[in-house]
Design a protein around this motif. Sequence first.
Motif, PDB file in Angstrom:
ATOM      1  N   SER A  36       0.796  -1.227   0.000  1.00 31.85           N
ATOM      2  CA  SER A  36       0.000   0.000   0.000  1.00 31.85           C
ATOM      3  C   SER A  36       0.828   1.277   0.000  1.00 31.85           C
ATOM      4  CB  SER A  36      -0.962  -0.002   1.188  1.00 31.85           C
ATOM      5  OG  SER A  36      -0.259  -0.022   2.416  1.00 31.85           O
ATOM      6  N   GLY A  37       1.891   1.317   0.804  1.00 32.90           N
ATOM      7  CA  GLY A  37       2.667   2.549   0.896  1.00 32.90           C
ATOM      8  C   GLY A  37       3.303   2.948  -0.423  1.00 32.90           C
ATOM      9  N   ALA A  38       3.958   1.990  -1.089  1.00 35.34           N
ATOM     10  CA  ALA A  38       4.609   2.298  -2.363  1.00 35.34           C
ATOM     11  C   ALA A  38       3.591   2.652  -3.440  1.00 35.34           C
ATOM     12  CB  ALA A  38       5.451   1.099  -2.818  1.00 35.34           C
ATOM     13  N   LEU A  39       2.464   1.938  -3.474  1.00 31.81           N
ATOM     14  CA  LEU A  39       1.433   2.251  -4.462  1.00 31.81           C
ATOM     15  C   LEU A  39       0.856   3.639  -4.229  1.00 31.81           C
ATOM     16  CD1 LEU A  39      -0.514  -1.141  -4.689  1.00 31.81           C
ATOM     17  CD2 LEU A  39       0.849  -0.073  -6.507  1.00 31.81           C
ATOM     18  N   ALA A  40       0.575   3.957  -2.973  1.00 30.76           N
ATOM     19  CA  ALA A  40       0.007   5.269  -2.660  1.00 30.76           C
ATOM     20  C   ALA A  40       0.990   6.389  -2.982  1.00 30.76           C
ATOM     21  CB  ALA A  40      -0.401   5.325  -1.193  1.00 30.76           C
ATOM     22  N   ARG A  41       2.270   6.142  -2.742  1.00 25.95           N
ATOM     23  CA  ARG A  41       3.282   7.174  -2.987  1.00 25.95           C
ATOM     24  C   ARG A  41       3.271   7.621  -4.450  1.00 25.95           C
ATOM     25  NH1 ARG A  41       7.971   8.395  -0.228  1.00 25.95           N
ATOM     26  NH2 ARG A  41       8.971  10.193  -1.180  1.00 25.95           N
ATOM     27  N   GLY A  42       3.063   6.674  -5.374  1.00 30.10           N
ATOM     28  CA  GLY A  42       3.015   7.042  -6.787  1.00 30.10           C
ATOM     29  C   GLY A  42       1.873   7.973  -7.116  1.00 30.10           C
ATOM     30  N   LEU A  43       0.781   7.904  -6.356  1.00 31.42           N
ATOM     31  CA  LEU A  43      -0.352   8.812  -6.543  1.00 31.42           C
ATOM     32  C   LEU A  43      -0.141  10.127  -5.794  1.00 31.42           C
ATOM     33  CD1 LEU A  43      -3.203   6.179  -6.091  1.00 31.42           C
ATOM     34  CD2 LEU A  43      -2.634   7.355  -8.225  1.00 31.42           C
ATOM     35  N   LEU A  44       0.378  10.040  -4.573  1.00 32.76           N
ATOM     36  CA  LEU A  44       0.605  11.249  -3.773  1.00 32.76           C
ATOM     37  C   LEU A  44       1.570  12.197  -4.467  1.00 32.76           C
ATOM     38  CD1 LEU A  44       0.930   9.560  -0.251  1.00 32.76           C
ATOM     39  CD2 LEU A  44      -1.036  10.843  -1.125  1.00 32.76           C
ATOM     40  N   ASP A  45       2.555  11.643  -5.171  1.00 28.04           N
ATOM     41  CA  ASP A  45       3.547  12.474  -5.856  1.00 28.04           C
ATOM     42  C   ASP A  45       2.977  13.193  -7.079  1.00 28.04           C
ATOM     43  OD1 ASP A  45       5.467  11.793  -4.026  1.00 28.04           O
ATOM     44  OD2 ASP A  45       6.444  10.273  -5.279  1.00 28.04           O
ATOM     45  N   THR A  46       1.796  12.792  -7.529  1.00 25.45           N
ATOM     46  CA  THR A  46       1.182  13.463  -8.689  1.00 25.45           C
ATOM     47  C   THR A  46       0.055  14.401  -8.281  1.00 25.45           C
ATOM     48  OG1 THR A  46      -0.373  11.617  -9.049  1.00 25.45           O
ATOM     49  CG2 THR A  46       1.744  11.541 -10.207  1.00 25.45           C
ATOM     50  N   GLY A  47      -0.116  14.639  -6.978  1.00 23.98           N
ATOM     51  CA  GLY A  47      -1.103  15.616  -6.543  1.00 23.98           C
ATOM     52  C   GLY A  47      -2.289  15.076  -5.783  1.00 23.98           C
ATOM     53  N   TRP A  48      -2.397  13.771  -5.646  1.00 24.45           N
ATOM     54  CA  TRP A  48      -3.489  13.208  -4.859  1.00 24.45           C
ATOM     55  C   TRP A  48      -3.272  13.526  -3.379  1.00 24.45           C
ATOM     56  CZ3 TRP A  48      -7.715   9.950  -6.180  1.00 24.45           C
ATOM     57  CH2 TRP A  48      -7.827   9.672  -7.541  1.00 24.45           C
ATOM     58  N   SER A  49      -4.369  13.766  -2.658  1.00 23.29           N
ATOM     59  CA  SER A  49      -4.284  13.923  -1.208  1.00 23.29           C
ATOM     60  C   SER A  49      -4.427  12.558  -0.554  1.00 23.29           C
ATOM     61  CB  SER A  49      -5.381  14.858  -0.690  1.00 23.29           C
ATOM     62  OG  SER A  49      -6.658  14.270  -0.878  1.00 23.29           O
ATOM     63  N   ALA A  50      -3.897  12.430   0.662  1.00 23.26           N
ATOM     64  CA  ALA A  50      -3.995  11.159   1.374  1.00 23.26           C
ATOM     65  C   ALA A  50      -5.456  10.777   1.608  1.00 23.26           C
ATOM     66  CB  ALA A  50      -3.248  11.242   2.700  1.00 23.26           C
ATOM     67  N   GLY A  51      -6.289  11.765   1.922  1.00 24.75           N
ATOM     68  CA  GLY A  51      -7.697  11.493   2.173  1.00 24.75           C
ATOM     69  C   GLY A  51      -8.398  10.906   0.962  1.00 24.75           C
ATOM     70  N   ALA A  52      -8.125  11.442  -0.224  1.00 23.83           N
ATOM     71  CA  ALA A  52      -8.772  10.949  -1.437  1.00 23.83           C
ATOM     72  C   ALA A  52      -8.338   9.524  -1.755  1.00 23.83           C
ATOM     73  CB  ALA A  52      -8.448  11.869  -2.612  1.00 23.83           C
ATOM     74  N   VAL A  53      -7.053   9.232  -1.597  1.00 22.94           N
ATOM     75  CA  VAL A  53      -6.552   7.883  -1.875  1.00 22.94           C
ATOM     76  C   VAL A  53      -7.178   6.875  -0.916  1.00 22.94           C
ATOM     77  CG1 VAL A  53      -4.511   6.395  -1.926  1.00 22.94           C
ATOM     78  CG2 VAL A  53      -4.372   8.727  -2.824  1.00 22.94           C
ATOM     79  N   VAL A  54      -7.216   7.218   0.379  1.00 23.72           N
ATOM     80  CA  VAL A  54      -7.771   6.298   1.367  1.00 23.72           C
ATOM     81  C   VAL A  54      -9.265   6.097   1.140  1.00 23.72           C
ATOM     82  CG1 VAL A  54      -8.173   5.893   3.821  1.00 23.72           C
ATOM     83  CG2 VAL A  54      -6.020   6.871   3.072  1.00 23.72           C
ATOM     84  N   LEU A  55      -9.999   7.166   0.825  1.00 25.71           N
ATOM     85  CA  LEU A  55     -11.440   7.047   0.601  1.00 25.71           C
ATOM     86  C   LEU A  55     -11.744   6.087  -0.539  1.00 25.71           C
ATOM     87  CD1 LEU A  55     -14.382   7.841   1.018  1.00 25.71           C
ATOM     88  CD2 LEU A  55     -13.975   9.834  -0.458  1.00 25.71           C
ATOM     89  N   TYR A 102      -1.135   6.694   8.013  1.00 31.35           N
ATOM     90  CA  TYR A 102       0.038   6.092   7.384  1.00 31.35           C
ATOM     91  C   TYR A 102       0.342   6.759   6.047  1.00 31.35           C
ATOM     92  CZ  TYR A 102       2.845   2.666   4.824  1.00 31.35           C
ATOM     93  OH  TYR A 102       3.823   2.068   4.060  1.00 31.35           O
ATOM     94  N   PHE A 103      -0.665   6.961   5.218  1.00 30.75           N
ATOM     95  CA  PHE A 103      -0.444   7.627   3.927  1.00 30.75           C
ATOM     96  C   PHE A 103       0.014   9.064   4.121  1.00 30.75           C
ATOM     97  CE2 PHE A 103      -3.488   4.718   1.323  1.00 30.75           C
ATOM     98  CZ  PHE A 103      -2.561   3.695   1.443  1.00 30.75           C
TER      99      PHE A 103
END
Length: 325
Positions: A36-55, A102-103
Amino acid sequence: MTAMANDIEAGSIPAGSRLVSGLLFAIVSATTFGMSGALARGLLDTGWSAGAVVLIRVGIAAAVVTPFGVLSMRGRWTALRGTAGVLILYGVLAVAGAQFCYFSAVSHMQVGPALLIEYTAPAAVVVWLWVLHGQRPGAVTLAGAGVAALGLVLVLDLLSGADLSTAGVLWALAAMVGAAAYFLISADESNGLPPLALAAGGLVVGTVMLGALGLIGVLPMKASTDRAIYGNHTVAWWIPLVVLGLVTAAISYTTGIAAGRRLGSRLASFVALLEVVAGVGFAWLLLGELPRPVQLLGGVLILAGVVGVKLGERDTAAPAPSPGF
């Protein structure tokens, strides 16, 4: 998952079979959570917020697991009357809270150190069971915990000096609280809820809570259609979201609960330390963080520590009986 719908009647599976199946479920859960952490990082680095990814992650998992959770109830809906508080606590702390924190930590620091801090949760579980339930850990359990902790330090290569963010550390500590709640609630069979029902209820509660916080503006919800970045490669933004929902949430939570019911919260929490090894591995594969030989040694120590915790369970002191009972 259908096999898990029939899950655990405590006396129906021999102890040896429960141990083996519990360990297998725990390994699957830890490995998939580790993505999860590595996958989320690829989205967070392009402008996604942690809340949106988790939701989105929790929402996808809720949609997948809920039908199985309904089937696992087999009409025993009266069991929900006294478990609403458990479902809310599980959804808020173990699902939404742990993952959001965590995200958020990963957005400020490297995946490895964030996982190390979050996975002080097993120690918190041991202390919780000791202080509130009188389950004093024996010397072997404490030694196993110490070996596992040393292994984590080596796996994350902290001895060479890691750049830690204060904000990241605080978010990771908050994630630790959610992770400890996850281990304790997942292992509790007294609530009468089948594992899939607990997972489904927690995921639904987590989705509703995150969605509500996003609607009222308390939780930032930012998304991007830019391609997610993993090392020198990019993929469509929706691909990591689907994997996050199906693999790192739906499968991870259901197998994690099944493991907790079979192993107990203490052992399940220590086996889940393998998530750190998996997290470092996926960070290497997806983000280019290459493990060093010392990290491989750390993985061996973690496994040795888990074995020590299991061997030490027989030495755990039971709580003293209360006078008059």
